[in-house]
Design a protein around this motif. Structure first.
Motif, PDB file in Angstrom:
ATOM      1  N   GLU A  58       0.802  -1.193  -0.130  1.00  0.00           N
ATOM      2  CA  GLU A  58      -0.059   0.039   0.138  1.00  0.00           C
ATOM      3  C   GLU A  58       0.835   1.240   0.005  1.00  0.00           C
ATOM      4  O   GLU A  58       2.071   1.076  -0.036  1.00  0.00           O
ATOM      5  CB  GLU A  58      -0.845   0.080   1.224  1.00  0.00           C
ATOM      6  CG  GLU A  58      -1.836  -1.229   1.281  1.00  0.00           C
ATOM      7  CD  GLU A  58      -2.898  -1.336   0.201  1.00  0.00           C
ATOM      8  OE1 GLU A  58      -2.984  -0.116  -0.521  1.00  0.00           O
ATOM      9  OE2 GLU A  58      -3.632  -2.237  -0.226  1.00  0.00           O
ATOM     10  N   ASP A  60      -3.928   0.595   3.670  1.00  0.00           N
ATOM     11  CA  ASP A  60      -4.365   1.718   2.855  1.00  0.00           C
ATOM     12  C   ASP A  60      -4.823   2.674   3.694  1.00  0.00           C
ATOM     13  O   ASP A  60      -5.247   3.729   3.149  1.00  0.00           O
ATOM     14  CB  ASP A  60      -5.545   1.167   1.976  1.00  0.00           C
ATOM     15  CG  ASP A  60      -5.921   1.886   0.840  1.00  0.00           C
ATOM     16  OD1 ASP A  60      -5.331   2.667   0.264  1.00  0.00           O
ATOM     17  OD2 ASP A  60      -7.311   2.174   0.865  1.00  0.00           O
ATOM     18  N   ALA A  98      -2.596   5.349   3.420  1.00  0.00           N
ATOM     19  CA  ALA A  98      -2.414   6.226   2.580  1.00  0.00           C
ATOM     20  C   ALA A  98      -3.389   7.176   2.297  1.00  0.00           C
ATOM     21  O   ALA A  98      -3.411   8.284   1.727  1.00  0.00           O
ATOM     22  CB  ALA A  98      -2.627   5.373   1.113  1.00  0.00           C
ATOM     23  N   LYS A 107      -2.599   5.302  -7.105  1.00  0.00           N
ATOM     24  CA  LYS A 107      -1.970   4.049  -7.380  1.00  0.00           C
ATOM     25  C   LYS A 107      -1.220   3.675  -8.394  1.00  0.00           C
ATOM     26  O   LYS A 107      -0.307   3.015  -8.418  1.00  0.00           O
ATOM     27  CB  LYS A 107      -3.439   2.903  -7.264  1.00  0.00           C
ATOM     28  CG  LYS A 107      -4.140   3.001  -6.105  1.00  0.00           C
ATOM     29  CD  LYS A 107      -3.650   2.718  -4.737  1.00  0.00           C
ATOM     30  CE  LYS A 107      -4.886   2.702  -3.870  1.00  0.00           C
ATOM     31  NZ  LYS A 107      -3.944   2.199  -2.535  1.00  0.00           N
TER      32      LYS A 107
END
Length: 312
Positions: free
Chosen positions: A59, A81, A84, A165
């Motif tokens: 991630e 995540d 993130a 991403k």
């Protein structure tokens, strides 16, 4: 014989697209070696040759920034995540990407560069790890530049401006205006994000990759029972096909599925009345090539609390 676990079979199935029993057999035949098992499946025609590492588990975020005729891509990884999506993490990635735009794409130089709030990039990252409570890694950085023309950015499924991403940069060398180069670069960058080229042109393909493909093609061709001369031609044909399918300039652009990228650039140059060259590109996909160990969250919590897990 190696102990083939269900997790190994599942991992190979996801990477290859082959059936569960075929994956298990491949792992048994290769002593549990994942790369060798993938090659075994491909030799038997049971795995897609172009299966890419699009299901990696790491991630974090990819940062993209452009200034004039220079652009840079940076990847910073995190464990989950959730991080993130954290404002502190996103700000760090954005700031580091801006610094890389100025300092260049040497990773050690970037880590040692000072940040506005004080401390080096590496020191601030270490502090963030302590504050956020999760490991983070400044993994890679890559720049693209042209002497004249434009570097066009694209972020697929952006989490925030310039962050996502998958990040792509496309370098177009030309005297054409930005009104010509920006839409052309965006079209090519979107193609790069979707098609995952391995090199700009066939000459740029990694020699080790070509040799690996040749070995697979040779084994497959030998099973045909044809004469050595025909087998050699079959192998050469397979390598030419692989090179054409994996070099950006010869790939059919995804927008119509038939026009090579080189021809798209040539048509844009003809329409603009001036030369345009696609000189370089970068495609960073978050976690590409990283394998994250699967964990049993319930078992981790139990271990931390000292409660023993029931056995089957």
């Amino acid at each position: 014989m190696a102990d083939i676990t269900a997790a190994m079979v599942k991992d190979l199935r996801e990477k290859s697209g082959a059936g569960m029993m075929d994956c298990k057999k491949a792992l048994n035949e290769t002593g549990g070696d994942m790369d060798a098992a993938m090659d075994w499946l491909r030799t038997k025609g049971l795995a897609a040759a172009a299966k890419k590492s699009s299901r990696t588990a790491a991630e974090g975020l990819v940062g993209i920034a452009v200034a004039g005729t220079r652009g840079v891509a940076v990847e910073v990884n995190s464990q989950t995540d959730f991080v993130a999506k954290n404002d502190q993490f996103q700000t760090f990635v954005r700031d580091v990407t801006a610094i890389a735009l100025e300092k260049g794409d040497d990773l050690d130089t970037l880590k040692a560069a000072p940040m506005a709030q004080g401390g080096t990039v590496e020191e601030v990252l270490t502090a963030n790890i302590a504050t956020i409570g999760e490991n983070q890694v400044l993994r890679r950085v890559r720049a693209v530049s042209v002497s004249s023309g434009a570097v066009v950015p694209y972020v697929h499924n952006a989490a925030a401006p310039g962050l996502g991403k998958i990040g792509v940069l496309v370098g177009l060398e030309s005297s054409a205006g930005i009104d010509v180069l920006e839409p052309l670069g965006k079209q090519i960058a979107m193609h790069v994000a979707a098609a995952f080229p391995l090199a700009l042109d066939e000459a740029g393909l990694d020699a080790d990759v070509i040799e690996r493909e040749r070995a697979i093609a040779t084994e497959k061709a030998a099973e045909s029972g044809k004469t050595p001369e025909i087998v050699a031609r079959m192998v050469d044909g397979a390598i030419k096909k692989f090179a054409k399918e994996n070099a950006l300039l010869s790939q059919p652009i995804v927008m119509d599925g038939k026009t090579p990228v080189a021809d798209v650039v040539a048509k844009a140059a003809k329409d603009a009345g001036t030369a345009i060259r696609l000189t370089d590109y970068v495609r960073f996909q978050l976690g590409e090539g990283i394998e994250r160990e699967e964990s049993d969250f319930a078992a981790e919590v139990a271990a931390a609390s000292g409660v023993p897990q029931p056995t089957a």
